[in-house]
Design a protein around this motif. Structure first.
Motif, PDB file in Angstrom:
ATOM      1  N   UNK A   1       6.603  -3.738  -8.477  1.00  0.00           N
ATOM      2  CA  UNK A   1       6.573  -2.927  -9.696  1.00  0.00           C
ATOM      3  C   UNK A   1       5.134  -2.610 -10.078  1.00  0.00           C
ATOM      4  N   UNK A   2       4.964  -1.760 -11.081  1.00  0.00           N
ATOM      5  CA  UNK A   2       3.640  -1.220 -11.388  1.00  0.00           C
ATOM      6  C   UNK A   2       2.681  -2.268 -11.950  1.00  0.00           C
ATOM      7  N   UNK A   3       3.188  -3.394 -12.388  1.00  0.00           N
ATOM      8  CA  UNK A   3       2.311  -4.447 -12.902  1.00  0.00           C
ATOM      9  C   UNK A   3       1.775  -5.352 -11.798  1.00  0.00           C
ATOM     10  N   UNK A   4       2.299  -5.209 -10.599  1.00  0.00           N
ATOM     11  CA  UNK A   4       1.899  -6.101  -9.505  1.00  0.00           C
ATOM     12  C   UNK A   4       0.472  -5.801  -9.060  1.00  0.00           C
TER      13      UNK A   4
ATOM     14  N   UNK B   1       0.833  -1.203   0.000  1.00  0.00           N
ATOM     15  CA  UNK B   1       0.000   0.000   0.000  1.00  0.00           C
ATOM     16  C   UNK B   1       0.868   1.254   0.000  1.00  0.00           C
ATOM     17  N   UNK B   2       1.924   1.221   0.805  1.00  0.00           N
ATOM     18  CA  UNK B   2       2.834   2.371   0.844  1.00  0.00           C
ATOM     19  C   UNK B   2       3.508   2.578  -0.507  1.00  0.00           C
ATOM     20  N   UNK B   3       3.842   1.467  -1.178  1.00  0.00           N
ATOM     21  CA  UNK B   3       4.461   1.560  -2.507  1.00  0.00           C
ATOM     22  C   UNK B   3       3.501   2.185  -3.515  1.00  0.00           C
ATOM     23  N   UNK B   4       2.225   1.796  -3.460  1.00  0.00           N
ATOM     24  CA  UNK B   4       1.226   2.372  -4.368  1.00  0.00           C
ATOM     25  C   UNK B   4       1.126   3.879  -4.159  1.00  0.00           C
ATOM     26  N   UNK B   5       1.249   4.312  -2.919  1.00  0.00           N
ATOM     27  CA  UNK B   5       1.135   5.747  -2.611  1.00  0.00           C
ATOM     28  C   UNK B   5       2.385   6.519  -2.987  1.00  0.00           C
ATOM     29  N   UNK B   6       3.557   5.917  -2.735  1.00  0.00           N
ATOM     30  CA  UNK B   6       4.814   6.666  -2.890  1.00  0.00           C
ATOM     31  C   UNK B   6       5.603   6.309  -4.142  1.00  0.00           C
ATOM     32  N   UNK B   7       5.371   5.114  -4.681  1.00  0.00           N
ATOM     33  CA  UNK B   7       6.156   4.656  -5.818  1.00  0.00           C
ATOM     34  C   UNK B   7       7.531   4.137  -5.422  1.00  0.00           C
ATOM     35  N   UNK B   8       7.801   4.051  -4.108  1.00  0.00           N
ATOM     36  CA  UNK B   8       9.104   3.574  -3.623  1.00  0.00           C
ATOM     37  C   UNK B   8       8.924   2.194  -3.000  1.00  0.00           C
ATOM     38  N   UNK B   9       9.649   1.216  -3.527  1.00  0.00           N
ATOM     39  CA  UNK B   9       9.504  -0.161  -3.066  1.00  0.00           C
ATOM     40  C   UNK B   9      10.622  -0.549  -2.108  1.00  0.00           C
TER      41      UNK B   9
END
Length: 282
Positions: A251-254, A144-152
Motif C-alpha cells: 500500500x501507499x504507506x509502505x 518497484x513495479x507497484x510504485x510505478x503501476x500502483x498495482x500490487x
C-alpha cells in the motif's frame, strides 16, 4: 568464427561447426587421412582438422598461389610437396590446436561451474522452491513495479502447522519429506508465473500477480486444501499436514516490501490463533 590468423598468402581459422559447414558447402574432398581433410573449389584449397567440441582448424589458400611454384614440377614431386604440407598441418594440429581445444573445454567447464553455483544460490536444495535471496530480489522488484503501476501482487506467507512436533515425533528425515511433499502439492495448484520461495525452516513466501483482495482468499484456500488432502507416508506412520496462510498487499504507506511481508506474517498468526489450517488477509 572462434578465431582467425592470416598471413599474406595463408588464412588460418578456428571455426565452430556452423561456420565450417558453410565453408565446405559445395567443395570437393581432394584428400583425407581420417585426421586431416583437404577440400577444394574453383578458387581455394583448404586443409581442415576436426579438433572436437564442435571446433575445426582450417588453413585456407588460393589455388593459384598454392600451385604457382609447382606448375613446372612433375606430378610425383607435387604429391611430395602436398604431403609435406599435410605433415606441417598435422604438427600444427597436435601442438597448437590441441592446446586451443583444451582451453575451450576449460572455459566450458568454468562456465558450467559458475552457472551451477548461481543456480544453487537461487534454489532451495531440499524443496526446490526459490531461495530466500532470490525471494528478496523478487520482492524488491515487485515493490518497484507497484510504485510505478500502483498495482500490487498478493504477498503470501505460510508455514506448516505443528512442524516442530512433526520433527520431534518422527525425526528430521520425516520432517524433510513433509516439506518436500507440501511444496510439491502447492506447486501443482499455483500458476506457472506464480513465485514461491523458502523463507526459512518451514516458512514460505509466495508472490502472486494479478490477484486482488476479492479473490485472494479463495486462491489461498485452494493452496491450503491441496496440502490438507495430503497423506504423507513416513514409514510406520501417515502424516496429515496443514498450513496456516497470511496474505497482504503493498500500500501507499509502505517504505519497502518488508511492510507487506510483516502484515502477511501477522495475518498468518491470526490464522494459527483461530485454529490453524486457515487463511487470513491483512
Amino acid at each position: 568464427m572462434i578465431r582467425s590468423l592470416h598471413s599474406s598468402t595463408v588464412e588460418t581459422y578456428l571455426m565452430d561447426d556452423i561456420d565450417f559447414s558453410t565453408l565446405v558447402n559445395g567443395a570437393t574432398v581432394a584428400y583425407t587421412n581420417g585426421t586431416t581433410t583437404i577440400y577444394s573449389n574453383n578458387e581455394y584449397h583448404f586443409a581442415t582438422a576436426d579438433i572436437g567440441e564442435n571446433a575445426y582448424f582450417v588453413s585456407k589458400q588460393k589455388s593459384a598461389t598454392l600451385f604457382a611454384p609447382l606448375s613446372h614440377i612433375k606430378s610425383k614431386v607435387f604429391i611430395t610437396g602436398l604431403f609435406s604440407i599435410l605433415v606441417f598441418l598435422l604438427i600444427v594440429y597436435l601442438i597448437v590446436v590441441r592446446f586451443a581445444s583444451k582451453e575451450l573445454m576449460n572455459l566450458e567447464r568454468r562456465q558450467f561451474v559458475l552457472e551451477k553455483v548461481a543456480n544453487e544460490a537461487n534454489i532451495d536444495p531440499l524443496t526446490k522452491a526459490g531461495s530466500r535471496n532470490k525471494g528478496t530480489n523478487n520482492l524488491e522488484q515487485a515493490f518497484k513495479d507497484y510504485i510505478s503501476s500502483g498495482i500490487s501482487p498478493a504477498v503470501m506467507l505460510f508455514d506448516i502447522d505443528n512442524f516442530k512436533s512433526i520433527n520431534d515425533m518422527y525425526g528430521h528425515y520425516a520432517g524433510d519429506i513433509v516439506l518436500i511433499e507440501v511444496i510439491n502439492a502447492v506447486t501443482e495448484v499455483i500458476r506457472r508465473d506464480d513465485r514461491l520461495f523458502r523463507w526459512g525452516g518451514d516458512e514460505f513466501v509466495g508472490i502472486f500477480s494479478g490477484i486482488n483482495e476479492d479473490n485472494a482468499e479463495s486462491i489461498a484456500a485452494k493452496i491450503g486444501d491441496a496440502v490438507y488432502n495430503l497423506q504423507i507416508d513416513v514409514g510406520n506412520s501417515i502424516i496429515l499436514p496443514t498450513i496456516s496462510i497470511g496474505v497482504s498487499f503493498f500500500n501507499y504507506d509502505d517504505v519497502d516490501f518488508s511492510n507487506a511481508l510483516k502484515r502477511a506474517d501477522q495475518a498468518m498468526y491470526i490464522s494459527k490463533s483461530e485454529g490453524r489450517n486457515k487463511v487470513s488477509i491483512m
